[in-house]
Design a protein around this motif. Sequence first.
Motif, short mmCIF file in Angstrom:
data_model
loop_
_atom_site.label_atom_id
_atom_site.label_comp_id
_atom_site.label_asym_id
_atom_site.label_seq_id
_atom_site.Cartn_x
_atom_site.Cartn_y
_atom_site.Cartn_z
N SER A 19 41.99 52.66 31.31
CA SER A 19 40.65 53.27 31.31
C SER A 19 40.70 54.70 30.79
O SER A 19 39.85 55.10 29.99
CB SER A 19 40.05 53.24 32.72
N TYR A 37 34.91 45.41 33.60
CA TYR A 37 33.89 44.92 34.52
C TYR A 37 34.48 44.58 35.89
O TYR A 37 33.82 44.75 36.91
CB TYR A 37 33.15 43.71 33.94
N ARG A 39 36.49 46.12 37.76
CA ARG A 39 36.43 47.28 38.65
C ARG A 39 35.05 47.37 39.31
O ARG A 39 34.93 47.57 40.51
CB ARG A 39 36.75 48.56 37.88
N GLU A 40 34.00 47.23 38.50
CA GLU A 40 32.63 47.27 39.04
C GLU A 40 32.39 46.11 40.01
O GLU A 40 31.79 46.29 41.06
CB GLU A 40 31.64 47.20 37.88
N PHE A 41 32.87 44.94 39.64
CA PHE A 41 32.73 43.76 40.49
C PHE A 41 33.33 44.03 41.87
O PHE A 41 32.69 43.78 42.90
CB PHE A 41 33.44 42.56 39.83
N GLU A 43 34.07 46.96 43.28
CA GLU A 43 33.40 48.06 43.98
C GLU A 43 32.05 47.63 44.56
O GLU A 43 31.72 47.99 45.69
CB GLU A 43 33.22 49.25 43.04
N THR A 44 31.28 46.85 43.81
CA THR A 44 29.96 46.47 44.30
C THR A 44 30.01 45.40 45.38
O THR A 44 29.21 45.41 46.30
CB THR A 44 29.03 45.99 43.15
N GLN A 61 32.35 40.68 30.74
CA GLN A 61 33.11 41.64 29.93
C GLN A 61 32.74 41.50 28.45
O GLN A 61 32.46 42.49 27.77
CB GLN A 61 34.62 41.43 30.13
N ARG A 64 29.22 42.72 27.66
CA ARG A 64 29.17 44.19 27.61
C ARG A 64 29.80 44.72 26.32
O ARG A 64 29.35 45.71 25.77
CB ARG A 64 29.81 44.78 28.85
#
Length: 176
Positions: A19, A37, A39-41, A43-44, A61, A64
């Motif tokens: 990153s 993506y 990481r976002e998955f 975290e959320t 992914q 995006r």
Amino acid sequence: MHSAPLRIALLGAESTGKSTLAAALAAHYQTVWVPEYLREFVETRQRTPQAHEQILIAHTQIARENIAAAQAHRFLFCDTTPLMTALYSQYYFGEVEPALSQLALTHRYDFTIVAEPSNPWVADGLQRESDSVRQEIHRLLLQALDAAAIPYLLVSGDTGQRVQQVSAYLSTQDTE
């Protein structure tokens, strides 16, 4: 007419600086990059994904990437690919869903950069396990790239050194 950017896959095991490298390369080339993506998955949802969610992660992914490609100039730096999702599926779940396997084989990038796991390993919540897992994933990644006959550049050192290595590599390729 705006030509499609060259897609650069940034691959590597956990905690290898992908990153950071993607952001640095995007700044260097004055373009955009696509964050991972997964990481976002994590975290959320506050959990790691299950086997059946791997294909969703890979499709998201790519979606995006396609959105970011419209804003990219010359290069689009992609922090991970379906190949990595498939590799982690195999490692953690012992299998890869056929649709994900097919996506990993068919979704291609113009260039592939692999971040060497030589930097210090850093724990990162739910996503990262240990340096020994990182080293094993790195070994499996290189095996998978070789098996698929995907050429790659292995980068090491600090972020500045890695940007220089990628820049030199891309300048020797036919990127016009």
